[in-house]
Motif scaffolding. Structure first.
Motif, PDB file in Angstrom:
ATOM      1  N   ASP B  53      10.009  69.037 -53.051  1.00 45.01           N
ATOM      2  CA  ASP B  53       8.647  69.039 -53.599  1.00 45.01           C
ATOM      3  C   ASP B  53       8.546  69.832 -54.904  1.00 45.01           C
ATOM      4  O   ASP B  53       7.440  70.056 -55.411  1.00 45.01           O
ATOM      5  N   HIS B 101       3.106  73.090 -69.155  1.00 43.66           N
ATOM      6  CA  HIS B 101       3.871  72.028 -68.511  1.00 43.66           C
ATOM      7  C   HIS B 101       5.205  72.519 -67.953  1.00 43.66           C
ATOM      8  O   HIS B 101       5.733  71.962 -66.994  1.00 43.66           O
ATOM      9  N   ARG B 219       7.854  63.824 -68.216  1.00 42.80           N
ATOM     10  CA  ARG B 219       8.638  64.058 -67.005  1.00 42.80           C
ATOM     11  C   ARG B 219       9.801  63.081 -66.854  1.00 42.80           C
ATOM     12  O   ARG B 219      10.707  63.307 -66.058  1.00 42.80           O
ATOM     13  N   ARG B 220       9.785  61.980 -67.643  1.00 40.49           N
ATOM     14  CA  ARG B 220      10.922  61.060 -67.577  1.00 40.49           C
ATOM     15  C   ARG B 220      12.198  61.727 -68.062  1.00 40.49           C
ATOM     16  O   ARG B 220      13.293  61.299 -67.738  1.00 40.49           O
ATOM     17  N   TYR B 221      12.026  62.751 -68.888  1.00 41.38           N
ATOM     18  CA  TYR B 221      13.195  63.384 -69.505  1.00 41.38           C
ATOM     19  C   TYR B 221      13.406  64.815 -69.015  1.00 41.38           C
ATOM     20  O   TYR B 221      13.987  65.645 -69.716  1.00 41.38           O
TER      21      TYR B 221
END
Lengths: 309, 296
Positions: B53, B101, B219-221
């Motif tokens: 998580d 972030h 967040r893809r990277y």
């Protein structure tokens, strides 16, 4: 006497503080009034959990640190931030940037776009949970904290609602029209609109110092032209006045083309740089394969100036 | 920042601009090897530090930090290691990074704090801060700093480095943005920080290796590297961090996809400001713990 002086000084400081904070409050209230109808109270069960919080170009650093400088370089007026929450779901952050013009809203959007469009506003992209779009004078980002079908649907819907609330559309930067699609066998691959020499250097390094005198009220369009592996660059700049353009022209000539007799020079990589001033416009070509082509690139846009004014 | 005579693209093409310009237009850095001692950088990883998580296991993270400090100080215990870095009389600022972030984890801040207190520092002489360091009395009077920030790509500096993390010590950070923040090393020569940094930690638990735009987390990277990159030489720590991001881009895209800004400020901090080693040939990377996907 000293007590009296201290009293007077204290009174002056108090009155000044009230005046300044009052003025700031009025400014913020006015700015907030202008955008408060732009967002819904609820979207797919997500409700406003924080905000709206209003920032201006002086306070935006508190929200986004040095990233604020990118938006300020595109003449950001205000930034409004809201966070939406829903039990058991990731939060959604909505950021509404009110820019000085639609050209600036387009500029900040297009400077770094990388993802497929989402059909929101006048131009958009969606990827990695982030929706970015521009419409009129607004640049907007909507972001879900974590991935998920529901949160992404809500993100896109929230963006759509905000877009619908912006009634006026805006035009693209006029100066971009000065960049031709093709010059001889070189085709335009990319183009950027900007005001800042720091951002210019990110796309094409020219000089540490701001030798072209770029600033918030100076519009620049940079085009990258490609033929096979060869790249050439055409930069067109519009200054607020002919005098400022002349100053920038002289500054560039002195720093970048010292000793050059004419308006073009062969640089150390065997390619050509050329510059021309016309009225309040400056055109500069970098990395042209030869002097003739450099002149051709300059000519390709100067003839268009009258058409886009 | 004013640099005197304006250095242009042509100076670079002529090769007369010196080391400062070496990467301004995206060219690779010259491999200049000086006869200086190697720097040691510890890369410590543990697969259990983050659960499914995304929750950080505090005990595991504390253990990773302890292992790194033992390795960098060559002491038998973490406590002995910290005592070799921090004196009881020190006034200690823990400089973190609060980017919303991807921030320095609170769990790491507490792990550092507990060890600094164990070293005998009075709690009133210890503070954790980021944006408020200039107004923070502890930081103003500090005699020792611990520098901890997350590893990620960065719009202005190419990589968000330990060097970059001190930009909040200057009144106008944006003055350092030109040319990919090339002169960040200068901040480390200012009295408020000069010579005070005892430990640098690049938090590589979930680094971000690619992205676009100034403020956009992507967040893809981001990937679960589950590591800390630790050392006393900030330049070497940053060079290893930048190399990790480069290698991850290679692995992900099959090529080193061009970034808008190269992290040449790391090289400038070495060659111009003499703050440490930027050349990987001069850096000994000590790897501890989980090896799968270590890349380095």
């Amino acid at each position: 006497m000293k007590k009296f002086e201290a009293l007077i000084i204290g009174l002056v400081i108090f009155v000044y503080s009230v005046f300044i904070s009052g003025a700031a409050f009025c400014d913020n209230a006015a700015a907030m009034k202008g955008v408060s109808a732009m967002w819904p109270a609820e979207i797919y069960g997500w409700k406003i959990a924080e905000g709206p919080t209003l920032y201006d170009s002086k306070t935006a650093y508190k929200y986004m640190n040095g990233a604020a400088e990118l938006f300020i370089a595109f003449n950001m007026r205000t930034l409004t931030v809201l966070q939406y929450g829903k039990s058991g779901q990731p939060s959604i952050t909505l950021e509404i940037f009110n820019m000085d013009s639609s050209a600036d809203a387009y500029g900040i959007f297009s400077f770094e776009s990388d993802d497929p469009g989402a059909g929101v506003g006048q131009g958009s992209e969606f990827g990695g949970g982030l929706l970015r779009f521009w419409k009129g004078n607004y640049f907007v980002s909507v972001y879900g904290d974590k991935p998920g079908t529901a949160v992404e649907a809500a993100t896109l819907s929230l963006g759509g609602k905000v877009s619908s609330a912006v009634k006026e559309t805006g035009g693209l930067p006029k100066i971009l029209a000065l960049l031709p699609d093709k010059v001889s066998q070189y085709e335009k691959k990319q183009a950027w609109f900007l005001h800042s020499h720091i951002l210019m250097n990110q796309r094409f390094f020219i000089a540490y110092e701001n030798i072209l005198k770029l600033s918030g009220n100076v519009d620049a369009a940079l085009g990258q032209y490609v033929r096979g592996k060869d790249k050439a660059y055409l930069l067109v700049i519009r200054y607020p006045s002919q005098a400022i353009a002349a100053d920038a022209f002289n500054s560039f000539k002195k720093a970048y083309m010292p000793g050059a007799a004419g308006m073009s020079v062969k640089t150390e990589n065997g390619k050509w740089t050329a510059v021309e001033k016309r009225g309040e416009y400056l055109a500069v070509v970098f990395d042209a394969p030869d002097e003739k082509y450099a002149a051709q690139m300059i000519k390709s846009q100067t003839g268009r100036i009258g058409e886009v004014k | 920042m004013k640099t005197g005579k304006s250095i242009t693209r042509r100076d670079f093409l002529k090769g007369t601009a010196g080391i400062v310009l070496t990467s301004a237009i995206g060219a690779g850095l010259p491999s200049i090897v000086f006869a200086q001692a190697k720097s040691r950088v510890i890369v410590v990883r543990n697969a259990a530090v983050i659960d499914q998580d995304g929750k950080i296991n505090e005990a595991v993270l504390q253990g990773m930090l302890d292992d790194a400090v033992k390795a960098i100080t060559k002491k038998k215990t973490a406590q002995a290691g910290w005592k070799s870095l921090i004196k009881r009389s020190d006034i200690v600022g823990i400089k973190t990074n609060a980017w919303r972030h991807l921030r320095t984890p609170a769990e790491l801040e507490q792990a550092i704090k507990s060890r600094v207190l164990e070293a005998g520092v009075d709690e009133k002489n210890l503070s954790i801060d980021d944006k408020g360091v200039r107004a923070n009395k502890v930081f103003q009077n500090s005699t020792a700093l611990v520098n901890a920030r997350p590893l990620r790509i960065h719009h202005w500096s190419g990589v968000g480095t330990c060097l970059k993390n001190y930009i909040m010590f200057v009144p106008t950070p944006s003055e350092y943005h030109p040319d990919g923040c090339a002169d960040l090393g200068k901040i480390w020569t200012l009295p408020v920080v000069k010579g005070k940094t005892r430990l640098n930690i690049q938090v590589a638990l979930t680094p971000q290796f690619y992205g676009r735009g100034a403020n956009f987390f992507d967040r893809r990277y981001v990937w679960d590297y589950k590591g800390l990159i630790v050392g006393t030489d900030p330049v070497a720590v940053d060079a290893v961090g930048a190399e990790l991001l480069r290698l991850k881009r290679m692995a992900h895209f099959g090529e080193d996809r061009t970034m808008d800004v190269t992290p040449h400020h790391i090289n400038v901090a070495d060659k111009k400001y003499k703050l440490g080693n930027s050349d990987l040939k001069n850096i000994e990377i000590v790897k501890i713990g989980w090896k799968e996907g270590v890349l380095l």
